[in-house]
Write a protein that holds these residues in place. Structure first.
Motif, mmCIF file in Angstrom:
data_model
loop_
_atom_site.group_PDB
_atom_site.id
_atom_site.type_symbol
_atom_site.label_atom_id
_atom_site.label_comp_id
_atom_site.label_asym_id
_atom_site.label_seq_id
_atom_site.Cartn_x
_atom_site.Cartn_y
_atom_site.Cartn_z
ATOM 1 N N ALA A 53 0.828 -1.207 0.000
ATOM 2 C CA ALA A 53 0.000 0.000 0.000
ATOM 3 C C ALA A 53 0.866 1.262 0.000
ATOM 4 C CB ALA A 53 -0.935 0.005 1.204
ATOM 5 N N GLU A 54 1.932 1.250 0.800
ATOM 6 C CA GLU A 54 2.818 2.418 0.846
ATOM 7 C C GLU A 54 3.511 2.609 -0.499
ATOM 8 O OE1 GLU A 54 6.712 4.122 3.233
ATOM 9 O OE2 GLU A 54 5.454 2.636 4.215
ATOM 10 N N ALA A 112 2.478 11.727 3.758
ATOM 11 C CA ALA A 112 1.373 10.774 3.678
ATOM 12 C C ALA A 112 0.297 11.148 4.687
ATOM 13 C CB ALA A 112 1.868 9.362 3.958
ATOM 14 N N HIS A 113 -0.929 11.093 4.244
ATOM 15 C CA HIS A 113 -2.073 11.373 5.104
ATOM 16 C C HIS A 113 -2.525 10.095 5.811
ATOM 17 C CE1 HIS A 113 -2.545 15.451 3.571
ATOM 18 N NE2 HIS A 113 -2.145 14.933 2.416
ATOM 19 N N ALA A 114 -3.414 10.226 6.777
ATOM 20 C CA ALA A 114 -3.900 9.082 7.550
ATOM 21 C C ALA A 114 -4.543 8.013 6.659
ATOM 22 C CB ALA A 114 -4.901 9.542 8.608
ATOM 23 N N ASN A 115 -5.127 8.422 5.538
ATOM 24 C CA ASN A 115 -5.758 7.458 4.634
ATOM 25 C C ASN A 115 -4.741 6.787 3.696
ATOM 26 O OD1 ASN A 115 -5.156 9.444 2.771
ATOM 27 N ND2 ASN A 115 -7.278 9.841 2.189
ATOM 28 N N GLY A 116 -3.452 7.179 3.815
ATOM 29 C CA GLY A 116 -2.399 6.572 3.005
ATOM 30 C C GLY A 116 -2.041 7.344 1.758
ATOM 31 N N ASN A 117 -2.853 8.320 1.374
ATOM 32 C CA ASN A 117 -2.556 9.107 0.180
ATOM 33 C C ASN A 117 -1.323 9.972 0.395
ATOM 34 O OD1 ASN A 117 -4.770 8.048 -1.102
ATOM 35 N ND2 ASN A 117 -6.086 9.821 -0.718
ATOM 36 N N VAL A 118 -0.514 10.071 -0.636
ATOM 37 C CA VAL A 118 0.693 10.903 -0.606
ATOM 38 C C VAL A 118 0.468 12.076 -1.544
ATOM 39 C CG1 VAL A 118 3.139 10.980 -1.223
ATOM 40 C CG2 VAL A 118 2.216 8.983 -0.046
ATOM 41 N N ASP A 119 0.704 13.301 -1.043
ATOM 42 C CA ASP A 119 0.488 14.466 -1.890
ATOM 43 C C ASP A 119 1.742 15.288 -2.144
ATOM 44 O OD1 ASP A 119 0.851 15.688 0.553
ATOM 45 O OD2 ASP A 119 -1.054 16.740 0.565
#
Length: 130
Positions: A53-54, A112-119
């Motif tokens: 996931a990461e 990375a945000h808590a939901n796993g998304n990287v911006d």
């Protein structure tokens, strides 16, 4: 705490490559390193890998503020990073969302945000590289 220091010292005394050996091989290597009947310590070390996931979240192309392009690609078990059109270099996990290039020239920290998304990614280059 003394056990940790002793274990790290024992691992450092093993022949090169023994740190990546299977547990049975590691015991044999430490036995070979010690010809006397000293107590032996068996240490199993696992490389810190990148979770699927990461890796899915960090993989891709990033446009840096100075106009350069950073690419994170390759298979999850052998990720690579490339800056602009330079040759890809292996990527090593330091911790969650923290990586360093195998040559040590680049350090990457992904936002990375808590939901796993990287911006975003913060790229730190060693002086005199790239």
């Amino acid at each position: 705490m003394p056990r940790l220091v002793l274990a790290l010292t024992a691992l450092a005394l093993l022949p090169l490559g023994a740190a990546h050996a299977a547990p049975g091989d590691l015991a044999a290597a430490s036995a070979g390193a010690s010809a006397t009947s000293r107590p032996q310590i068996q240490v199993t070390a696992h490389a810190q890998g990148i979770g699927s996931a990461e890796f899915a979240a960090i993989r891709g192309e990033y446009r840096l503020a100075d106009g350069r392009r950073l690419m994170v690609e390759g298979p999850r078990h052998r990720p690579v990073v490339a800056l602009n059109d330079q040759a890809p270099v292996g990527l090593v996990a330091l911790g969650p969302n923290r990586y360093v290039s195998a040559d040590g020239a680049m350090q990457l920290v992904f936002n990375a945000h808590a939901n796993g998304n990287v911006d975003a990614v913060t790229l730190t280059l060693q002086t005199g590289t790239h």
